[in-house]
Write a protein that holds these residues in place. Sequence first.
Motif, PDB file in Angstrom:
ATOM      1  N   GLU A 167       0.804  -1.218   0.000  1.00  0.00           N
ATOM      2  CA  GLU A 167       0.000   0.000   0.000  1.00  0.00           C
ATOM      3  C   GLU A 167       0.841   1.274   0.000  1.00  0.00           C
ATOM      4  O   GLU A 167       0.303   2.374  -0.171  1.00  0.00           O
ATOM      5  N   VAL A 168       2.150   1.136   0.220  1.00  0.00           N
ATOM      6  CA  VAL A 168       2.995   2.309   0.463  1.00  0.00           C
ATOM      7  C   VAL A 168       3.694   2.762  -0.814  1.00  0.00           C
ATOM      8  O   VAL A 168       4.402   1.983  -1.467  1.00  0.00           O
ATOM      9  N   ASP A 169       3.509   4.014  -1.170  1.00  0.00           N
ATOM     10  CA  ASP A 169       4.229   4.651  -2.267  1.00  0.00           C
ATOM     11  C   ASP A 169       5.358   5.475  -1.656  1.00  0.00           C
ATOM     12  O   ASP A 169       5.105   6.459  -0.950  1.00  0.00           O
ATOM     13  N   VAL A 170       6.589   5.068  -1.901  1.00  0.00           N
ATOM     14  CA  VAL A 170       7.728   5.697  -1.226  1.00  0.00           C
ATOM     15  C   VAL A 170       7.893   7.154  -1.650  1.00  0.00           C
ATOM     16  O   VAL A 170       8.203   8.010  -0.814  1.00  0.00           O
ATOM     17  N   ALA A 171       7.689   7.468  -2.902  1.00  0.00           N
ATOM     18  CA  ALA A 171       7.810   8.857  -3.350  1.00  0.00           C
ATOM     19  C   ALA A 171       6.829   9.756  -2.627  1.00  0.00           C
ATOM     20  O   ALA A 171       7.160  10.870  -2.197  1.00  0.00           O
TER      21      ALA A 171
END
Length: 215
Positions: free
Chosen positions: A205-209
Amino acid sequence: MLKTIIMDFDGLIVDTEVVWYHIYVEWFRRKKGYDLSVQEFLTCVGSNSEDLFRKLDAKGITVDRDAFAKDTSAQFIEQSSHLPAKPGVEDFLKQAHENGLSVALATSSGRKKPTVHLERLGLLSYFDLLVTAEDVVRIKPHPDLFLKAAEKLGSTTEECLVVEDSLNGLLAGLNAHMRVLVVPNEVTKYCQFQGQYRLCNSLAEVDVARLIAEF
């Protein structure tokens, strides 16, 4: 500004905590005639079994530590030796490096277990640093593992994001004055988490940008 991600291993990268939970429950039922609750087991998740054994000792349920290790170690190795990485882990690590972040592993276990699994899964090269129980005096919930990782990677506590699955891990991150992203597993979902920076069901679920932009 986010500069460094510090990740736990057990239960976050590989779902070893669920394996251990079933082994513990079976052992206590068979050897002690005792039904170990998930809340009791959570005492040692992210830390070590001694925290649990001391509490049980106080209740009159004495555990021979050597006998327990002899009965369970081989079973754990066998049952965990082919576990996959959890959903989203490899993509999360790729994104971290594509966005110029350093990545450390910080675990309350010894060095051998995470190294073997990370090599097996082809993930070891994503980590700039491994900090284990062999590198510090105190493990989680004390902050030493995270502070050591930050120091070695040249980051301040404000530049670090801890990624954890357990309450002991969350407490260690908060004690280090770092923001903590919590990703519970099927065992640690029963923890009462408070004070985390963010909670999500999976690293997929995590978008690093976006994480960097919002940090």
